[in-house]
Design a protein around this motif. Structure first.
Motif, short mmCIF file in Angstrom:
data_model
loop_
_atom_site.label_atom_id
_atom_site.label_comp_id
_atom_site.label_asym_id
_atom_site.label_seq_id
_atom_site.Cartn_x
_atom_site.Cartn_y
_atom_site.Cartn_z
N LEU A 11 -5.84 -8.74 -5.30
CA LEU A 11 -6.59 -7.50 -5.23
C LEU A 11 -6.92 -6.93 -6.61
CD1 LEU A 11 -4.84 -5.72 -2.22
CD2 LEU A 11 -7.03 -6.95 -2.25
N GLU A 12 -6.14 -7.25 -7.63
CA GLU A 12 -6.40 -6.73 -8.97
C GLU A 12 -7.50 -7.51 -9.69
OE1 GLU A 12 -2.99 -6.04 -11.41
OE2 GLU A 12 -1.88 -5.15 -9.75
N ASN A 83 1.42 -2.12 3.19
CA ASN A 83 0.31 -1.16 3.27
C ASN A 83 -0.25 -0.93 1.87
OD1 ASN A 83 0.44 -0.63 6.07
ND2 ASN A 83 2.22 0.65 5.72
N VAL A 84 -1.56 -1.09 1.74
CA VAL A 84 -2.27 -0.84 0.49
C VAL A 84 -3.29 0.24 0.81
CG1 VAL A 84 -3.72 -1.81 -1.32
CG2 VAL A 84 -1.91 -3.21 -0.29
N GLN A 85 -3.16 1.40 0.17
CA GLN A 85 -3.98 2.56 0.53
C GLN A 85 -5.47 2.28 0.44
OE1 GLN A 85 -2.61 5.77 -1.94
NE2 GLN A 85 -1.12 6.43 -0.41
N VAL A 88 -8.56 -1.46 4.05
CA VAL A 88 -8.62 -1.20 5.49
C VAL A 88 -7.92 -2.33 6.24
CG1 VAL A 88 -10.17 -0.92 7.46
CG2 VAL A 88 -10.76 0.10 5.25
N ASP A 89 -8.16 -3.58 5.79
CA ASP A 89 -7.54 -4.73 6.44
C ASP A 89 -6.06 -4.84 6.07
OD1 ASP A 89 -9.93 -5.55 7.65
OD2 ASP A 89 -10.56 -6.61 5.85
N PRO A 90 -5.26 -5.46 6.93
CA PRO A 90 -3.84 -5.63 6.60
C PRO A 90 -3.67 -6.52 5.37
CG PRO A 90 -4.37 -6.62 8.73
CD PRO A 90 -5.61 -6.00 8.22
N CYS A 91 -2.63 -6.25 4.61
CA CYS A 91 -2.29 -7.05 3.44
C CYS A 91 -0.89 -7.61 3.64
CB CYS A 91 -2.34 -6.20 2.17
SG CYS A 91 -3.99 -5.61 1.77
N TYR A 92 -0.63 -8.80 3.08
CA TYR A 92 0.66 -9.46 3.22
C TYR A 92 1.15 -9.93 1.87
CZ TYR A 92 -0.64 -9.56 8.13
OH TYR A 92 -0.99 -9.20 9.39
#
Length: 93
Positions: A11-12, A83-85, A88-92
């Protein structure tokens, strides 16, 4: 987590996990099948198979920071939902 085809995205950096021979690494998204990973339930975990190479992710040893490599033999992995603020989609992890 459901059985299906996924991409692992940092994500970064927005780079994705790709296969380079027997070793996974970061690369820019290209649409290559080597950037697609099939996640399938297996016992108490999941197998991770690269769609482009038909090989599974494994580790050299069961310890922190152990190198990851590809093999023809499936290995069970555990995913933890986080949970990543901003997402919207789930993150693992």
């Amino acid at each position: 987590m459901r059985h299906g085809i996924y991409m692992f995205i940092n994500l970064e950096t927005e780079m994705v996990m790709d296969m380079f021979g027997l070793h996974p690494g970061a690369n820019w998204p290209s649409g290559s099948r080597t950037q697609e990973w099939e996640i399938e339930p297996s016992g108490h975990g999941y197998t991770i198979r690269n769609v482009g190479t038909d090989m599974y992710l494994s580790v050299v040893a069961i310890e922190d920071a152990a190198p990851i490599f590809a093999t023809h033999y499936p290995v069970a992995w555990y995913f933890r939902r986080i949970n990543v603020q901003e997402e919207v989609d789930p993150c693992y992890e």
